[in-house]
Design an enzyme around this catalytic site. Structure first.
Site, short mmCIF file in Angstrom:
data_model
loop_
_atom_site.label_atom_id
_atom_site.label_comp_id
_atom_site.label_asym_id
_atom_site.label_seq_id
_atom_site.Cartn_x
_atom_site.Cartn_y
_atom_site.Cartn_z
N HIS A 84 -9.52 4.87 -2.08
CA HIS A 84 -8.76 4.97 -0.82
C HIS A 84 -9.62 5.71 0.21
O HIS A 84 -10.57 6.39 -0.13
CB HIS A 84 -7.46 5.74 -1.07
CG HIS A 84 -6.41 4.90 -1.73
ND1 HIS A 84 -5.18 4.65 -1.15
CD2 HIS A 84 -6.42 4.23 -2.90
CE1 HIS A 84 -4.48 3.88 -1.96
NE2 HIS A 84 -5.20 3.61 -3.03
N HIS A 91 -7.68 10.02 3.72
CA HIS A 91 -7.13 9.00 4.62
C HIS A 91 -7.29 9.42 6.08
O HIS A 91 -6.91 10.53 6.45
CB HIS A 91 -5.64 8.80 4.36
CG HIS A 91 -5.33 8.20 3.02
ND1 HIS A 91 -4.80 8.92 1.98
CD2 HIS A 91 -5.48 6.94 2.56
CE1 HIS A 91 -4.63 8.13 0.94
NE2 HIS A 91 -5.03 6.92 1.25
N ASP A 95 0.84 -1.20 0.00
CA ASP A 95 0.00 0.00 0.00
C ASP A 95 0.88 1.25 0.00
O ASP A 95 1.75 1.41 0.86
CB ASP A 95 -0.89 -0.03 1.25
CG ASP A 95 -1.91 1.08 1.27
OD1 ASP A 95 -2.41 1.46 0.19
OD2 ASP A 95 -2.22 1.58 2.39
N VAL A 124 -9.33 0.08 3.60
CA VAL A 124 -9.74 0.43 4.97
C VAL A 124 -8.56 0.19 5.90
O VAL A 124 -8.07 -0.94 6.02
CB VAL A 124 -10.95 -0.43 5.42
CG1 VAL A 124 -11.36 -0.03 6.84
CG2 VAL A 124 -12.13 -0.28 4.47
P1 13P Z 1 -8.28 4.94 5.75
O1 13P Z 1 -7.21 4.89 6.78
O2 13P Z 1 -8.99 6.24 5.73
O3 13P Z 1 -9.21 3.78 5.85
O4 13P Z 1 -7.57 4.84 4.33
C1 13P Z 1 -6.91 3.65 4.02
C2 13P Z 1 -6.25 3.71 2.71
O5 13P Z 1 -6.73 4.30 1.78
C3 13P Z 1 -4.99 2.97 2.58
O6 13P Z 1 -4.40 3.16 1.34
#
Ligand code: 13P
Length: 281
Positions: free
Chosen positions: A204, A176, A82, A227
């Site tokens: 995201h 995020h 990620d 998530v």
């Molecule tokens: P969140 O932490 O808002 O759930 O976002 C996660 C994300 O997009 C990881 O790439």
């Protein structure tokens, strides 16, 4: 079964109008709960690891565990990097057997984003590993710059063509982390992007985004929803509650973690149901 590639997993989701949850893990319990939830829901699932854990060495320590658990699982599991930011992070995860990677060059000028992604695609595709990239920029939820980063639909088809990327993360109003106020998603923009792009779309910032907005995004072509914050915050909150309940009494850590893990499993099961991936394994 061995780890599966992101590409067929998301292609199936696109054809059948559901999204696969991509859950950010950080330790043994957060990994195990994703497997348990996916098995119970008969759902494909994506386990993803944030770039910081690659730099810390945690990603390469967790990868053999995740690969071994996937081998024994009866549902398809992908292991994904990620927000990979460097070729070094991508190479480390490829060596560790990840089945897909994200290269995030979304803060660079468009031409540099394209060139960076293209390079990673060449490396990853030579190993049959799929690549996700981001066009526009999904910021932190604390940012006041959500609007400024929204994906330009006019750039989307060219970006996909010029990079050869397998999945496209789009900025349509999510962010995020924990939101300061309820996000408003730009569905017109998403619709325009989905019309011109033939690869699966990624959303995201899935934490605390209203359920109806997530459902609408899926209808319009989103097939992977990330998530992280909400899941990991649940781990912290559940741990705190357990410690308070025990009030200083000793419990072996495996037993201590059982009620925490049970809540994590229920959280992931609820996301699987919301995203419509239940029964799709
Ligand atoms: P969140 O932490 O808002 O759930 O976002 C996660 C994300 O997009 C990881 O790439």
């Amino acid at each position: 079964m061995p780890l599966v590639s992101l590409k067929p997993m998301l292609t199936a989701a696109r054809e059948q109008h559901y999204a696969v949850p991509a859950i950010n893990v950080g330790n043994y319990e957060t990994v195990c709960a994703v497997f348990e939830a996916a098995e119970r829901e008969r759902s494909p699932v994506i386990i993803q690891i944030f770039k910081r854990l690659v730099d810390q060495g945690d990603a390469t320590r967790l990868a053999p565990l995740i690969r071994a658990m996937a081998d024994r699982a009866s549902v398809p599991v992908a292991l994904h990097l990620d927000h990979g930011a460097t070729i070094a992070q991508v190479m480390q995860t490829l060596r560790a057997g990840f089945s897909s990677v994200m290269i995030d060059a979304s803060t660079l000028p468009l031409a540099d984003n394209v060139a960076t992604v293209r390079k990673v695609v060449e490396i990853a595709h030579s190993l049959d590993v799929a690549v996700e990239a981001e066009l526009g920029h999904v910021p932190a939820a604390t940012s006041d710059q959500i609007e400024a980063g929204l994906t330009d639909p006019g750039e989307a088809a060219g970006f996909v063509r010029d990079t050869g990327v397998d999945a496209l993360a789009v900025a349509i109003g999510t962010a995020h982390g924990m939101y300061k106020k309820t996000p408003v998603l730009d569905f017109d923009r998403l619709e325009k992007i989905a019309r011109v792009v033939d690869v699966p779309l990624v959303l995201h910032g899935g934490s605390c985004t209203p359920a109806d907005a997530l459902r609408r995004s899926i209808e319009l072509g989103v097939t992977k929803i990330n998530v992280a914050t909400e899941y990991q915050n649940l781990f912290l909150e559940a741990t705190k509650t357990e410690l308070e309940r025990l009030n200083g009494q000793f419990v072996p850590v495996d037993l201590f973690m059982k009620p925490v893990s049970a809540q994590l499993v229920e959280f992931v099961r609820a996301r699987i149901q919301l995203f419509g991936s239940s029964g799709r394994a």
